[in-house]
Design a protein around this motif. Structure first.
Motif: not given
Length: 477
Positions: A284-289, A307-312
């Motif tokens: 449930s986090g963000l990652a970058a490559s 609070l991150l969106p997970t759909e649409d």
């Protein structure tokens, strides 16, 4: 135009006489120039007719004036052309133009008649018709018996459309392939627009040329695509990246996919910036490559990851202007249905510094105040893209506590996603019909906006006129 009509022979003699009369009869050495040229062209104040609507909503026309002295004219000395790369606004009258022209070494400037070989002396007080390109000639004395002559074609370009006008074209009214898709997303790559979507338990891929839209052909991938594939694709530098069954794949045509690194910690591939791919993680986090998905680094958040969106979810990257080595990133989407009290979408932003030694910024959550008139609505299948000076978004009916109506309007944001007012320029097409849960919003390389509709098979393509205006060359070698 009021001007004195002269024969070519008389003009040559006059130019020689005029330009050599001041040489004198002494024995001083005189330098003669072996070429002649127009060195500047400038417009004055012109009339402009504007079409608008009055307070009663009826068509209204009025005439005003516009100072055109700020419009630069480029002089192509190689091809002997003079023109304004930034066209004058629509409605400017170029039938009666007062202009200022200067020539090298005081050369004599002449204007050729449109319908004959007759030439006129150019005068700064003359009114000239530039509704079509006009030929000017400039003459300079080389010596007491010779002149140098050069002809130029001068265009005064005027836009045929208002800069902020937008129009839709309905390219397909009932495409059965598109209509049958129950979920989809669209992508532009290599001059084509692709649709990846679900049909029953399978996955279909179709494509059309950016110049088309009416005819779609099936693409058969060399791998089996999961039913989550349609929303797990990112485009970067002419390559499509796909998260499929726990691995990253790459392709240049959506047909031949090459398997890359395992991506067991990645839940959804969101999009790309100039240097990085971005994704939601299984935690449930963000990652970058930075290495095409081989390795992933967790991104910093300034607020709760819940609070991150997970759909649409839509990921939008706006590149900084020339000399501004940054990406302006926006993530917008919805949380799961379990957040039943949500009435707005979740919006996050980040400034990604690209220069060496640039500071690593955290992702910032954009809270929405109750008093905000321009909230990002929590809409079914909400989708947003970068178009023009900002983002455009559409969606189906409101989810959770949102009272939004399906496809009621196009939302726009020019402040990175903080506010989403109704777009007054780009509006929904007349006659539009689509499934709320199956449609695709896409922009292509030619600055066109697409809406591809499941359920009905409609395909719409629109263009903001100012984005289509061709930029002329201004450097000549």
């Amino acid at each position: 135009m009021k001007g004195k009509l002269l024969s070519t022979a008389v003009l040559l003699l006059s130019a020689i006489s005029l330009l050599t009369s001041c040489l004198g009869n002494n024995d001083e050495k005189t330098t003669y120039y072996g070429e002649t040229a127009i060195t500047s062209f400038k417009l004055g104040t012109l009339k402009r007719t504007i079409h608008t609507k009055n307070s009663a909503g009826k068509d209204s026309v009025y005439t005003t004036t516009i100072d055109c002295s700020g419009y630069s004219f480029y002089i192509d000395q190689i091809n002997n052309r003079i023109y304004n790369p930034d066209s004058l606004p629509k409605g400017v009258d170029v039938g009666k133009v007062i202009c200022t022209i200067a020539a090298k070494n005081g050369g004599v400037i002449l204007l050729k008649d449109n319908d004959s070989d007759s030439l006129f002396y150019y005068n700064t007080s003359d009114s000239i018709n530039f509704k079509q390109a006009r030929e000017f000639r400039v003459m300079s004395a080389v010596n007491s018996s010779e002149t140098a002559t050069r002809s130029y074609l001068i265009d005064v370009n005027v836009h045929k459309e208002v800069a902020d006008s937008f129009s839709w074209n309905n390219l397909a009214t009932n495409n059965p392939q598109i209509a049958a898709l129950t979920a989809m997303r669209g992508y532009a790559l290599g001059g084509f627009v692709y649709v990846v979507g679900n049909k029953g338990a399978g996955v279909e891929v179709y494509r059309t040329a950016e110049s088309d839209g009416a005819t779609w052909s099936a693409v058969t991938p060399n791998i089996a695509l999961s039913t989550e594939a349609y929303k797990n694709i990112a485009i970067q530098d002419g390559t499509a990246y796909l998260l499929n069954d726990g691995a990253i794949y790459t392709s240049s045509d959506f047909k031949t996919w090459q398997k890359g690194a395992s991506a067991a910690t990645i839940k959804q591939l969101l999009g790309s910036g100039t240097k990085k791919l971005y994704a939601l993680t299984t935690t449930s986090g963000l990652a970058a490559s930075v290495d095409k998905g081989a390795t992933w680094i967790v991104e910093k958040l300034d607020n709760d990851a819940a609070l991150l969106p997970t759909e649409d979810v839509s990921f939008v990257c706006r590149h900084g202007s020339a000399g501004d080595a940054v990406d302006y990133l926006t993530i917008i989407g919805n949380r799961a249905d379990s957040y039943s009290k949500d009435s707005t979408a979740m919006v996050w932003g980040k400034v990604e510094e690209l220069s060496a030694g640039g500071k690593t910024q955290a992702w910032t959550y954009y809270p929405i105040a109750r008093s905000d008139r321009y909230k990002a609505q929590r809409l079914t299948n909400l989708q947003a893209v970068l178009y023009g000076n900002g983002m455009r978004a559409i969606g189906g009916s409101g989810r959770g506590a949102s009272k939004g109506k399906a496809f009621a309007q196009v939302y726009t944001s020019e402040d990175g996603g903080l506010h989403w007012p109704k777009d007054t320029v780009v509006t929904m097409p007349t006659g539009f019909s689509s499934s709320e849960t199956s449609f695709a919003l896409v922009t292509d390389s030619q600055h066109r906006l697409w809406i591809i509709c499941g359920g009905t098979g409609q395909v719409w393509k629109g263009l903001l006129s100012g984005l289509a205006w061709k930029k002329e060359d201004t450097i000549f070698q």
